[in-house]
Design a protein around this motif. Structure first.
Motif, PDB file in Angstrom:
ATOM      1  N   LEU A  94      26.663  -6.806  -6.246  1.00 54.65           N
ATOM      2  CA  LEU A  94      27.720  -7.801  -6.266  1.00 54.65           C
ATOM      3  C   LEU A  94      27.686  -8.607  -7.876  1.00 54.65           C
ATOM      4  N   ASP A  95      26.588  -8.998  -8.062  1.00 53.62           N
ATOM      5  CA  ASP A  95      26.573  -9.592  -9.346  1.00 53.62           C
ATOM      6  C   ASP A  95      26.771  -9.115 -11.068  1.00 53.62           C
ATOM      7  N   ALA A  96      26.992  -7.734 -10.567  1.00 59.42           N
ATOM      8  CA  ALA A  96      27.590  -6.723 -12.107  1.00 59.42           C
ATOM      9  C   ALA A  96      29.161  -6.858 -11.585  1.00 59.42           C
ATOM     10  N   LEU A  97      29.549  -6.735 -10.886  1.00 60.26           N
ATOM     11  CA  LEU A  97      31.051  -6.706 -10.735  1.00 60.26           C
ATOM     12  C   LEU A  97      31.512  -7.673 -11.535  1.00 60.26           C
ATOM     13  N   SER A  98      32.673  -7.645 -11.716  1.00 63.78           N
ATOM     14  CA  SER A  98      33.625  -9.411 -12.070  1.00 63.78           C
ATOM     15  C   SER A  98      33.806 -10.605 -10.704  1.00 63.78           C
ATOM     16  N   VAL A  99      33.781 -10.920 -11.429  1.00 63.94           N
ATOM     17  CA  VAL A  99      34.049 -12.506 -10.921  1.00 63.94           C
ATOM     18  C   VAL A  99      35.368 -12.259  -9.840  1.00 63.94           C
ATOM     19  N   GLU A 100      36.849 -12.069 -10.615  1.00 62.43           N
ATOM     20  CA  GLU A 100      37.566 -12.012  -9.031  1.00 62.43           C
ATOM     21  C   GLU A 100      36.710 -10.928  -7.833  1.00 62.43           C
ATOM     22  N   THR A 101      36.640  -9.582  -7.960  1.00 61.43           N
ATOM     23  CA  THR A 101      36.358  -8.518  -7.146  1.00 61.43           C
ATOM     24  C   THR A 101      35.264  -9.410  -6.262  1.00 61.43           C
TER      25      THR A 101
ATOM     26  N   ARG B 284      17.970  -5.049  -3.746  1.00 62.86           N
ATOM     27  CA  ARG B 284      19.172  -5.500  -4.039  1.00 62.86           C
ATOM     28  C   ARG B 284      19.823  -4.874  -5.248  1.00 62.86           C
ATOM     29  N   GLU B 285      19.861  -4.176  -5.071  1.00 62.27           N
ATOM     30  CA  GLU B 285      20.230  -3.041  -6.804  1.00 62.27           C
ATOM     31  C   GLU B 285      21.564  -2.061  -5.548  1.00 62.27           C
TER      32      GLU B 285
ATOM     33  N   LEU C 235      16.561   4.008 -11.590  1.00 61.04           N
ATOM     34  CA  LEU C 235      16.698   2.481 -10.533  1.00 61.04           C
ATOM     35  C   LEU C 235      17.133   1.977 -11.669  1.00 61.04           C
ATOM     36  N   THR C 236      16.753   1.274 -13.226  1.00 58.08           N
ATOM     37  CA  THR C 236      16.617   0.782 -14.163  1.00 58.08           C
ATOM     38  C   THR C 236      17.539   1.175 -14.486  1.00 58.08           C
ATOM     39  N   ALA C 237      18.308   2.374 -14.506  1.00 58.63           N
ATOM     40  CA  ALA C 237      18.664   2.853 -15.903  1.00 58.63           C
ATOM     41  C   ALA C 237      20.917   1.865 -15.203  1.00 58.63           C
ATOM     42  N   LEU C 238      20.535   1.805 -13.278  1.00 53.95           N
ATOM     43  CA  LEU C 238      21.926   0.794 -12.930  1.00 53.95           C
ATOM     44  C   LEU C 238      22.316  -0.313 -13.379  1.00 53.95           C
ATOM     45  N   TYR C 239      21.618  -1.419 -13.851  1.00 54.17           N
ATOM     46  CA  TYR C 239      22.407  -2.462 -13.871  1.00 54.17           C
ATOM     47  C   TYR C 239      21.583  -2.989 -15.883  1.00 54.17           C
ATOM     48  N   LYS C 240      21.535  -1.646 -16.586  1.00 53.26           N
ATOM     49  CA  LYS C 240      21.000  -2.085 -18.011  1.00 53.26           C
ATOM     50  C   LYS C 240      21.933  -2.448 -19.194  1.00 53.26           C
TER      51      LYS C 240
ATOM     52  N   MET D 157      31.240 -18.915  -0.841  1.00 48.48           N
ATOM     53  CA  MET D 157      30.702 -18.272  -1.577  1.00 48.48           C
ATOM     54  C   MET D 157      31.368 -18.100  -2.725  1.00 48.48           C
ATOM     55  N   THR D 158      31.032 -18.364  -3.872  1.00 46.31           N
ATOM     56  CA  THR D 158      31.842 -16.870  -5.286  1.00 46.31           C
ATOM     57  C   THR D 158      30.863 -17.238  -6.707  1.00 46.31           C
ATOM     58  N   GLY D 159      30.096 -17.237  -6.386  1.00 49.20           N
ATOM     59  CA  GLY D 159      28.389 -17.316  -7.741  1.00 49.20           C
ATOM     60  C   GLY D 159      28.024 -15.963  -7.637  1.00 49.20           C
ATOM     61  N   THR D 160      26.844 -16.028  -8.261  1.00 50.23           N
ATOM     62  CA  THR D 160      26.051 -14.889  -8.438  1.00 50.23           C
ATOM     63  C   THR D 160      25.214 -14.752  -6.554  1.00 50.23           C
ATOM     64  N   THR D 161      25.119 -13.572  -6.443  1.00 46.14           N
ATOM     65  CA  THR D 161      24.416 -13.431  -4.733  1.00 46.14           C
ATOM     66  C   THR D 161      23.033 -13.305  -5.305  1.00 46.14           C
ATOM     67  N   GLY D 162      22.593 -12.938  -5.780  1.00 50.26           N
ATOM     68  CA  GLY D 162      20.962 -11.526  -6.477  1.00 50.26           C
ATOM     69  C   GLY D 162      20.911 -10.792  -5.439  1.00 50.26           C
ATOM     70  N   ASN D 163      22.294 -10.131  -5.161  1.00 45.51           N
ATOM     71  CA  ASN D 163      22.293  -8.412  -4.798  1.00 45.51           C
ATOM     72  C   ASN D 163      23.167  -8.059  -6.266  1.00 45.51           C
ATOM     73  N   LEU D 164      22.284  -6.939  -6.800  1.00 48.32           N
ATOM     74  CA  LEU D 164      22.377  -6.561  -8.030  1.00 48.32           C
ATOM     75  C   LEU D 164      24.218  -6.489  -8.624  1.00 48.32           C
TER      76      LEU D 164
END
Ligand SMILES: [Zn+2]
Length: 231
Positions: free
Chosen positions: A10-17, A73-74, A226-231, A1-8
């Motif tokens: 993880l999904d905010a990280l670079s693809v490499e990380t 998921r955050e 909560l909303t400040a995390l991944y805006k 698995m390398t794509g997005t996961t639904g976990n916010l």
């Protein structure tokens, strides 16, 4: 698995990380009430939630309990344990079933030290958890049961991403650190005013706007963190 996961987080990280982390994770589906972290124990695993909600609950020696944090998921369950070895007085379990990505805590600790990107994301999440914990601690002491129940339902809804949630009144009482009879009275009042409906162990938020007005200001504080995390 390398794509997005639904976990916010993880999904905010670079693809490499993210790819590095995912190579060390195992996806597992866990039922409601699964105990993820026991009180006082150093956990072997951390859990990134892709769905579901985890509750962080403190149970006192004499038996009473109250929720001091919610994780969806955050973030991840086990972030605090990356910082040090002080035993936690809380236990964490799933209040809503979900898909999680489980990873060895030691593996994440290594990446936490070596990856600035990952460390910054996790520290932001830990700060949000701390803000929420501070607010809930004061809320549990100072605010009335109705506004606390409204606040808690809205916080759960933010993470469930669904207006209908499965939960018994006994469970709600445990989370709020109050008596079941109090929850019954308060839930009936919210239902009679058309803010929620409660049937067969399922709560539906009928009017989110009005429920926000019934909640104490603690909901606004926690929601903004909560909303400040991944805006
Ligand atoms: Zn409050």
């Amino acid at each position: 698995m390398t794509g997005t996961t639904g976990n916010l987080l993880l999904d905010a990280l670079s693809v490499e990380t993210r790819t590095t982390i995912l190579s060390l994770c195992r996806q597992i589906e866990l039922p409601v009430r699964t105990l993820l972290h026991e009180q006082g124990e150093t956990p072997a695993y951390v859990y990134f939630l892709c769905s579901g909600i985890a509750s962080v609950v403190v149970t006192m020696a004499e038996g009473g309990s109250a929720e001091v944090g919610l994780i969806g998921r955050e973030g991840l369950v086990g972030a605090m344990q990356l910082l040090g070895s002080t035993p936690t007085p809380s236990q964490t379990f799933l209040q809503m079933e979900g898909v999680t990505l489980r990873m060895r805590r030691d593996d994440l600790k290594t990446l936490f030290v070596t990856s600035t990107e990952l460390r910054n994301r996790i520290l932001e999440f830990i700060q949000q958890q701390s803000v929420t914990l501070e607010q809930i601690a004061a809320c549990n002491k100072l605010h009335e049961a109705e506004e606390r129940l409204a606040r808690w339902l809205l916080m759960s809804r933010d993470r469930a991403d669904n207006d209908t949630m499965t939960m018994t009144q006994e469970f709600m009482a445990d989370m709020l650190g109050t008596r079941r009879t109090t929850v019954t009275l308060v839930a009936s009042s919210l239902q009679q005013r058309g803010l929620i409906s409660y049937r067969r162990g399922k709560v539906t938020i009928v009017s989110r706007h009005d429920l926000e007005k019934a909640a104490c200001d603690c909901y606004r504080v926690c929601h903004e963190a909560l909303t400040a995390l991944y805006k």
